[in-house]
Write a protein that holds these residues in place. Sequence first.
Motif, PDB file in Angstrom:
ATOM      1  N   MET A  95     -29.250  45.298  94.168  1.00  0.00           N
ATOM      2  CA  MET A  95     -29.566  46.658  94.586  1.00  0.00           C
ATOM      3  C   MET A  95     -30.797  46.638  95.498  1.00  0.00           C
ATOM      4  N   ILE A  96     -30.650  47.298  96.643  1.00  0.00           N
ATOM      5  CA  ILE A  96     -31.751  47.322  97.598  1.00  0.00           C
ATOM      6  C   ILE A  96     -32.604  48.564  97.347  1.00  0.00           C
ATOM      7  N   ILE A  97     -33.923  48.350  97.235  1.00  0.00           N
ATOM      8  CA  ILE A  97     -34.843  49.479  97.076  1.00  0.00           C
ATOM      9  C   ILE A  97     -35.907  49.465  98.170  1.00  0.00           C
TER      10      ILE A  97
ATOM     11  N   PRO B 247     -30.794  54.095  93.832  1.00  0.00           N
ATOM     12  CA  PRO B 247     -31.338  55.313  93.212  1.00  0.00           C
ATOM     13  C   PRO B 247     -32.454  55.950  94.044  1.00  0.00           C
ATOM     14  N   PHE B 248     -33.148  55.153  94.841  1.00  0.00           N
ATOM     15  CA  PHE B 248     -34.195  55.659  95.744  1.00  0.00           C
ATOM     16  C   PHE B 248     -34.539  54.539  96.711  1.00  0.00           C
TER      17      PHE B 248
ATOM     18  N   ASN C 179     -37.771  52.760  99.098  1.00  0.00           N
ATOM     19  CA  ASN C 179     -39.143  52.652  99.599  1.00  0.00           C
ATOM     20  C   ASN C 179     -39.042  52.028 100.998  1.00  0.00           C
TER      21      ASN C 179
ATOM     22  N   ARG D  41     -45.533  53.971 104.794  1.00  0.00           N
ATOM     23  CA  ARG D  41     -44.682  53.748 103.621  1.00  0.00           C
ATOM     24  C   ARG D  41     -44.059  55.086 103.263  1.00  0.00           C
TER      25      ARG D  41
ATOM     26  N   ARG E  93     -41.197  57.209 100.889  1.00  0.00           N
ATOM     27  CA  ARG E  93     -40.286  57.268  99.741  1.00  0.00           C
ATOM     28  C   ARG E  93     -39.169  58.247 100.067  1.00  0.00           C
TER      29      ARG E  93
ATOM     30  N   GLU F  35     -35.906  59.959  98.249  1.00  0.00           N
ATOM     31  CA  GLU F  35     -35.347  60.159  96.918  1.00  0.00           C
ATOM     32  C   GLU F  35     -34.666  61.518  96.905  1.00  0.00           C
TER      33      GLU F  35
ATOM     34  N   LEU G 224     -34.602  64.375  89.833  1.00  0.00           N
ATOM     35  CA  LEU G 224     -35.348  63.905  88.658  1.00  0.00           C
ATOM     36  C   LEU G 224     -36.591  64.747  88.391  1.00  0.00           C
ATOM     37  N   TYR G 225     -36.958  65.598  89.343  1.00  0.00           N
ATOM     38  CA  TYR G 225     -38.134  66.459  89.160  1.00  0.00           C
ATOM     39  C   TYR G 225     -37.715  67.909  88.938  1.00  0.00           C
TER      40      TYR G 225
ATOM     41  N   LEU H 130     -46.217  61.129  93.935  1.00  0.00           N
ATOM     42  CA  LEU H 130     -45.732  59.902  94.571  1.00  0.00           C
ATOM     43  C   LEU H 130     -46.684  59.447  95.671  1.00  0.00           C
TER      44      LEU H 130
ATOM     45  N   ARG I 180     -49.365  57.078  94.928  1.00  0.00           N
ATOM     46  CA  ARG I 180     -48.989  55.670  94.702  1.00  0.00           C
ATOM     47  C   ARG I 180     -48.940  54.862  95.994  1.00  0.00           C
TER      48      ARG I 180
ATOM     49  N   PHE J   4     -47.871  55.996  99.087  1.00  0.00           N
ATOM     50  CA  PHE J   4     -46.907  56.422 100.098  1.00  0.00           C
ATOM     51  C   PHE J   4     -47.605  57.358 101.083  1.00  0.00           C
TER      52      PHE J   4
ATOM     53  N   VAL K  73     -52.870  50.580  91.045  1.00  0.00           N
ATOM     54  CA  VAL K  73     -51.900  50.746  92.138  1.00  0.00           C
ATOM     55  C   VAL K  73     -52.714  50.835  93.429  1.00  0.00           C
TER      56      VAL K  73
ATOM     57  N   LEU L 137     -55.620  53.193  92.610  1.00  0.00           N
ATOM     58  CA  LEU L 137     -55.413  54.198  91.569  1.00  0.00           C
ATOM     59  C   LEU L 137     -55.501  53.463  90.231  1.00  0.00           C
TER      60      LEU L 137
ATOM     61  N   ARG M  21     -47.764  59.266  83.578  1.00  0.00           N
ATOM     62  CA  ARG M  21     -47.126  58.928  84.857  1.00  0.00           C
ATOM     63  C   ARG M  21     -45.635  58.639  84.655  1.00  0.00           C
TER      64      ARG M  21
ATOM     65  N   ASP N  91     -43.011  60.573  86.610  1.00  0.00           N
ATOM     66  CA  ASP N  91     -42.607  59.779  87.778  1.00  0.00           C
ATOM     67  C   ASP N  91     -41.726  58.622  87.293  1.00  0.00           C
TER      68      ASP N  91
ATOM     69  N   ARG O 181     -38.541  46.482  87.263  1.00  0.00           N
ATOM     70  CA  ARG O 181     -37.913  45.617  88.272  1.00  0.00           C
ATOM     71  C   ARG O 181     -38.815  44.427  88.585  1.00  0.00           C
TER      72      ARG O 181
END
Lengths: 244, 163
Positions: A1-3, A106-107, A109, A116, A118, A120, A124-125, A188, A191, A193, B38, B98, B108, B112, B121
């Motif tokens: 699976m590619i993310i 599933p998403f 990056n 960068r 994301r 998605e 999920l939110y 997000l 993190r 992005f 992070v 972070l 988180r 998230d 993963r």
Amino acid sequence: MIIDIQEERLVVISDLHVGNPYSAASRNLGEFFEDARRRGYNLCINGDGFEILQARFASLAADSAGVLRSLRRLIDAGRRVFYVVGNHDIALENFLSAWSGIQITPFLNVTSGDARIRIEHGHLYDPSFVKSPRFYEFMTRAAGPFLHFYPDVYRIWTSYEELKHRVSGALRGKRSSVSVYHDAARMLLRRGFDVVVFGHTHHAEEVVFEPGQRYFNSGNWVRGGTFVEIERGQVSLRRWGTTT
Amino acid sequence: MFNRPLSSSNGHGTEQSRSYGDGELICQEGESSSEMFVIQSGSVRIFKARPPGHGRPSQPPEIELAVLNKGDFFGEMSLLEGLPRDASAVAQGGALVLVMTPGALLVRLRRDPTFAFEVLRRLSGRVRSLNARLVAALAESEAGPSAREPLLYSPETKAAGVP
């Protein structure tokens, strides 16, 4: 699976709902895919591409054939096609990895230029989906017939969610974003992005939270035709028909 | 001057951003700590002290395991296991990270879920890499004595990330 992928030229579309009798996507996507092929863009379908929850199989099969043929031409021309799973096509998770040359994930990056990004779908939110996924699925199926009276029934749902979020935030006495999706995007972005791209709400938008930190929603192709274009780290919201 | 919080826990559990100057130590091998990091911007170099008796005297005392960039994370092993740091981390050219405590990680993960997916993963990739190295080490030991160091710190180790 590619993310994790590196893409310098990518167009992102979402919420096509191909197979839904009120979706105009299957009529308009052929030209859009051809344009992407000609201009050298890879493609990401950011969820709810095929209507598996609300459409009859005959309708889904009839509308999908042309779209899949167009996708095949894109793939045969050497373009990469990614499919991020949404809540209306969650059954496609069984094909995670690759299906007929389409990378299903599933998403994503995405690294593009120095950015960068994301990508998605965003369900999920959605508080309703997270709290009661089975009930949410039931309600989504049940809402199918209402599409005969008001095709943009999704907007009622989104407006309801936004209002609920605003009211509950006010009751808690906290400063709250207009949308749960803005809150999720901010989380997000913390993190590492630079840009977050969701679909799901059908409401195309671009929001700059602070310099260098942006949220996009790629809108829908049920009635509209909006997409997010990524070009060497530059991200913009576009409307199909005004690009050429 | 550096290493000061840039934001409080507003709505994000006890997550906070910290800035580090070039060459500044973020965490040190062997120390007790239960935070993970992070990278929000910049780069971080991960390294381990060379074990006594390994390598030639001319070799540097540190073995670089990886250089991580924006979006990468590290330090999750100590957070999850409550054990001392397995490697050290220093900012390379300055970095903003972070910082998450166990409580902040739980918050988180609830908000998230894709972060959980990415952590799992990474850990899965590391197990796969360790399995491959274990097989290679066993094959070598069956073939006779040989230099072990390249196996201990192979390219797969870098690719799998640390600490």
